[in-house]
Enzyme design. Structure first.
Site, PDB file in Angstrom:
ATOM      1  N   PHE A 125      -5.480  11.879   0.045  1.00  0.00           N
ATOM      2  CA  PHE A 125      -5.810  11.227   1.342  1.00  0.00           C
ATOM      3  C   PHE A 125      -6.347   9.804   0.836  1.00  0.00           C
ATOM      4  O   PHE A 125      -7.298   9.770   0.257  1.00  0.00           O
ATOM      5  CB  PHE A 125      -6.668  11.819   2.160  1.00  0.00           C
ATOM      6  CG  PHE A 125      -7.074  11.166   3.349  1.00  0.00           C
ATOM      7  CD1 PHE A 125      -6.068  10.823   4.319  1.00  0.00           C
ATOM      8  CD2 PHE A 125      -8.265  10.797   3.428  1.00  0.00           C
ATOM      9  CE1 PHE A 125      -6.551  10.101   5.345  1.00  0.00           C
ATOM     10  CE2 PHE A 125      -8.954  10.192   4.663  1.00  0.00           C
ATOM     11  CZ  PHE A 125      -7.872   9.662   5.808  1.00  0.00           C
ATOM     12  N   GLN A 126      -5.777   8.789   1.685  1.00  0.00           N
ATOM     13  CA  GLN A 126      -6.306   7.304   1.085  1.00  0.00           C
ATOM     14  C   GLN A 126      -6.148   7.072  -0.403  1.00  0.00           C
ATOM     15  O   GLN A 126      -6.885   6.231  -0.741  1.00  0.00           O
ATOM     16  CB  GLN A 126      -7.672   7.202   1.422  1.00  0.00           C
ATOM     17  CG  GLN A 126      -7.786   7.237   3.023  1.00  0.00           C
ATOM     18  CD  GLN A 126      -9.184   6.465   3.617  1.00  0.00           C
ATOM     19  OE1 GLN A 126     -10.113   6.499   3.109  1.00  0.00           O
ATOM     20  NE2 GLN A 126      -8.963   5.904   4.861  1.00  0.00           N
ATOM     21  N   LYS A 177     -13.885   8.227  -7.458  1.00  0.00           N
ATOM     22  CA  LYS A 177     -15.149   8.924  -6.931  1.00  0.00           C
ATOM     23  C   LYS A 177     -16.091   9.724  -7.743  1.00  0.00           C
ATOM     24  O   LYS A 177     -17.354   9.697  -7.754  1.00  0.00           O
ATOM     25  CB  LYS A 177     -14.911   9.540  -5.611  1.00  0.00           C
ATOM     26  CG  LYS A 177     -16.008   9.703  -4.686  1.00  0.00           C
ATOM     27  CD  LYS A 177     -15.634  10.327  -3.436  1.00  0.00           C
ATOM     28  CE  LYS A 177     -16.891  10.429  -2.630  1.00  0.00           C
ATOM     29  NZ  LYS A 177     -16.720  11.076  -1.204  1.00  0.00           N
ATOM     30  N   GLU A 226     -11.003  -5.558   6.011  1.00  0.00           N
ATOM     31  CA  GLU A 226     -10.897  -5.895   4.427  1.00  0.00           C
ATOM     32  C   GLU A 226     -10.516  -7.226   3.975  1.00  0.00           C
ATOM     33  O   GLU A 226     -11.012  -7.924   3.048  1.00  0.00           O
ATOM     34  CB  GLU A 226     -10.543  -5.171   3.516  1.00  0.00           C
ATOM     35  CG  GLU A 226     -11.390  -3.557   3.231  1.00  0.00           C
ATOM     36  CD  GLU A 226     -10.970  -2.634   4.434  1.00  0.00           C
ATOM     37  OE1 GLU A 226     -10.063  -2.961   5.397  1.00  0.00           O
ATOM     38  OE2 GLU A 226     -11.203  -1.486   4.664  1.00  0.00           O
ATOM     39  N   MET A 239       2.983 -25.956  12.866  1.00  0.00           N
ATOM     40  CA  MET A 239       3.922 -26.571  11.521  1.00  0.00           C
ATOM     41  C   MET A 239       5.249 -25.860  11.558  1.00  0.00           C
ATOM     42  O   MET A 239       5.912 -26.428  11.388  1.00  0.00           O
ATOM     43  CB  MET A 239       3.082 -26.266  10.344  1.00  0.00           C
ATOM     44  CG  MET A 239       3.482 -26.781   9.108  1.00  0.00           C
ATOM     45  SD  MET A 239       3.442 -28.684   9.174  1.00  0.00           S
ATOM     46  CE  MET A 239       1.892 -29.219   8.471  1.00  0.00           C
TER      47      MET A 239
END
Lengths: 586, 184
Positions: free
Chosen positions: A114-115, A164, A52, A483
């Site tokens: 969940f999630q 959802k 993502e 760097m």
């Protein structure tokens, strides 16, 4: 006129009505209804990413190269948390983005389902605004409002968290209103006329003026860049720009001073220090630009044009603030300048330009060439020469290669340069290049990368292969987080703690494993041919350009120092320049 | 090259601002939406601003607006930043610095529980009367007083109750409004 449909269908319909053609995302349990709605239409094309974070950077590259809003679709929990880096990056660089995240069903919120994660809580401080949609009735309004907020005023990322059950719920969908307005959010577009007049008067009297421009000019649209060019021509003033603003003013102009700031040119920083009038257009006095604030341009009158009132007087005290959109203010400045004078101020500015020429003669971007090893600066110069006449877009990762790209790659057009400025996100460039290529199918899109940064989002090379996006990843491979190593040399006695890129993959084999092409080059004499091979290949390429291992990126304003205390390429004993106070800073 | 070295002073993130810190009361008109308090409080903590007191309540039901009163301590430069950063939040309608506009009314309510017997109990009641505090709960050996006023008055009252058997105190935080006929 209302139309009945499910929440998931509303999401896709709103995207269509907002003119969205591409969305970058990754499916998961809590967004399945939206993915089902995507499946049943073909106006919005979905680009399947590998992570993502990649989706967010792709959306950023897409947005910055087109001026449109970049769109992201992720699932709940890890989908949302993985997007946080890109959201923060877009916030700091003012990139318009709408990120739609799935959420567990409303009755489950707060149950550690969940999630599940508190997406609006987590993203509250890294977005311009965010929403949790608790009812399908609110969804159309929120979707359209999100696009308005993301793209207007100072642009930024907006998150819409859609549970959802709301995606399944049936409700009325409304198209966006013809004239968007918001009850509390009203960005100021037009600058105060009196203030602009006063600014022009200061400009007409200035003896040592400088335009200091930033990403705001790019965000204001291509018209703003045209107006900047016109105003610069009218006034004859020198122009410097921040990292984010590169391309707004053509590097081929004789008035161009190069980038300013920590790794800016000597002439740009000296001119900033010694000017009597500084005209900041769409930049924010970032600490990479100012160096030590108490020694920042001590004798100048400062004008600051910014659409965000909170930028005024945040870091630097301003004499004349102008709140407004850069393009509008530039247009007004040109108009007023024209009504006041039609004679050139060339004569009065002569001593100033004479001084600038002296600084230019220092040639702060010089470097020692080599016949044996490829110098990173040389690699970028050769790359720039090879793509000079092409329709080219450049993205970068973060580190030395990014600064070298900014220093040695000349940009003549806006929206051609995509880099992570404010947040400094390693791993930005490869996915950003994918996003740019999605928007510009036939253009040449090159990610100038470092071997350490590129490994952070390497997996998106697979996305490029899947969608036949012929991005070119030009890796300046010095086997160091360059760097970090440079700062360890400057600040920590050359003790290179954990900055060596151990166990590097074979980038050629890696490209081949993904289904792309790999090229390696370690000989400066073969570089031009290898670059040509890369450009000519019709598909994604990983170019492993082996460069000098311990090259430093100069010039540099060491931390805690002023603009006129730069380290130049031949400054001796660089390990002893930064004092204890400076060591505390990043 | 580096001939013109300036005296070492402050460096950018270590600027020690020595200008005087002032206590200001800000009135913030916001949409009464979920998370608005977290948004305001989060802004203060994320940017390192102080909150001395913060109160919030829906005040205009029909328009769904809430009024937040924030008391903060900062120097003038930071105060301007606080105001601008608050205004940047999408659900924020207006921010007014009531201290800067001069004439504002500030009130706070406190509930003060005092337990004691004999002379202490009588003295507590007498003082409560003098401060116009109401007795809102009483038992044979305790009182709960309700007192309204400026924070200084409440603090004074609490200090006086201390030796008389102060048990606990709850305070609402500050509510403030500008004088005169104009709204904020």
């Amino acid at each position: 006129m209302a139309e009945e449909m499910s929440g998931a269908e509303m999401v896709i319909r709103a995207l269509q009505d907002q003119g969205v053609e591409h969305i970058f995302g990754y499916p998961g349990g809590a967004v399945l209804p939206i993915y089902d709605a995507i499946f049943q239409q073909d106006k919005v094309q979905h680009i399947l990413v590998r992570h993502e974070q990649g989706a967010t950077h792709m959306a950023e590259g897409y947005a910055r190269s087109t001026g449109k809003v970049g769109c992201v679709l992720v699932t709940s929990g890890p989908g949302a948390t993985n997007a946080v880096t890109g959201l923060t990056d877009a916030l700091l660089d003012s990139i318009p983005m709408v990120c739609i995240s799935g959420q567990v069903a409303t009755p489950l919120i707060g149950s550690d389902a969940f999630q599940e994660c508190d997406t609006v809580g987590i993203t509250r401080n890294c977005t311009k605004h965010n929403y949790l949609v608790k009812s399908v009735e609110d969804l159309p309004r929120i979707l359209h409002e999100a696009f308005y907020i993301a793209s207007s005023g100072r642009p930024g990322p907006v998150v819409i968290d859609v549970p959802k059950d709301v995606q399944f719920a049936i409700g009325d969908y409304y198209k966006p209103a013809a004239h968007t307005s918001h009850k509390s959010y009203r960005p100021q577009i037009e600058g105060d006329h009196k203030a602009i007049e006063e600014a022009v008067e200061l400009m007409m009297r200035a003896k040592r003026p400088i335009f200091y421009t930033g990403g705001g000019v790019i965000n204001s649209g291509p018209e703003a860049s045209r107006n900047l060019r016109e105003l610069a021509e009218l006034t004859g003033f020198p122009v410097t720009s921040t990292l984010m603003g590169l391309g707004a003013f053509p590097a081929s102009s004789s008035q161009w001073m190069g980038m300013l700031g920590m790794h800016g040119t000597y002439e740009a920083n000296m001119a900033m220090h010694d000017c009597d009038l500084m005209i900041n257009i769409g930049a924010r006095f970032d600490d990479r630009i100012t160096g030590r604030v108490d020694a920042f341009s001590p004798n100048s009158t400062k004008i600051h044009v910014d659409i965000d009132p909170s930028s005024i007087n945040k870091n630097i005290v301003i004499d004349l603030p102008i709140i407004g959109d850069c393009n509008h203010v530039l247009e007004e400045m040109i108009r007023i300048w024209r009504t006041r004078t039609n004679t050139s101020r060339e004569e009065e500015l002569k001593p100033w330009w004479h001084q600038i020429e002296k600084w230019r003669a220092v040639d702060s971007l010089r470097y020692k060439g080599s016949d044996e090893v490829i110098k990173p600066q040389f690699a970028i110069e050769r790359l720039a020469a090879a793509v000079k006449d092409k329709d080219v877009y450049i993205t970068t990762e973060v580190g030395q290669h990014q600064m070298w790209a900014a220093q040695y790659f000349p940009f003549d057009l806006p929206n051609r340069w995509m880099t992570s400025g404010g947040l400094g996100t390693m791993g930005y460039g490869l996915p950003a290049a994918v996003g740019v290529q999605v928007a510009h199918k036939d253009a040449l899109v090159i990610d100038i990368a470092g071997e350490a940064s590129v490994q952070m989002t390497m997996q998106e090379f697979s996305t490029a292969v899947q969608y036949r996006l012929p991005i070119k990843v030009f890796i300046l491979n010095n086997e160091y987080m360059g760097m970090v190593r440079q700062w360890q040399e400057l600040l920590h006695g050359g003790r290179y703690s954990q900055s060596y890129s151990e166990s590097l993959p074979d980038f050629v084999k890696m490209a081949e494993a993904y289904g792309g092409k790999g090229i390696r080059c370690e000989d400066p004499k073969e570089l031009d041919a290898a670059i040509k091979e890369m450009i000519d290949y019709d598909g994604p390429v990983l170019f492993d350009c082996r460069v000098t291992k311990e090259e430093n990126c100069f010039p540099m304003i060491p931390s805690g120092k002023a603009h006129n205390e730069m380290i130049l390429p031949d400054t001796a004993d660089v390990g002893n320049i930064i004092d204890d106070k400076g060591k505390v800073l990043v | 090259m580096n001939a013109n070295i300036l005296p070492t002073g402050s460096v950018y993130s270590l600027v020690a601002d020595t200008s005087a810190v002032e206590r200001h009361t800000l009135s913030v008109l916001v949409d009464n939406e979920p998370g608005i308090l977290a948004r305001i409080a989060g802004l203060f903590s994320a940017r390192g601003f102080n909150i001395d007191s913060l109160t919030v309540s829906e005040t205009e039901h029909e328009q769904g607006l809430s009024r937040i009163t924030v008391v903060t301590k900062a120097n003038l430069k930071v105060l301007v930043q606080i105001k601008r950063q608050l205004e940047r939040l999408v659900p924020v309608h207006r921010v007014v610095d009531l201290t800067a506009t001069g004439k504002s009314l500030e009130r706070e309510l406190a509930l003060v529980k005092v337990a004691g017997e004999g002379d202490d109990r009588i003295e507590a009641l007498r003082l409560a009367d003098a401060f116009r505090a109401q007795v809102v709960d009483a038992s044979t050996n305790s009182f709960v007083f309700e007192i309204t006023g400026k924070p200084t008055k409440i603090e004074q009252f609490i200090a006086l109750m201390m030796p008389l058997g102060l048990v606990e105190v709850v305070r609402t935080g500050l509510a403030a409004i500008a004088r005169g006929p104009e709204p904020m």
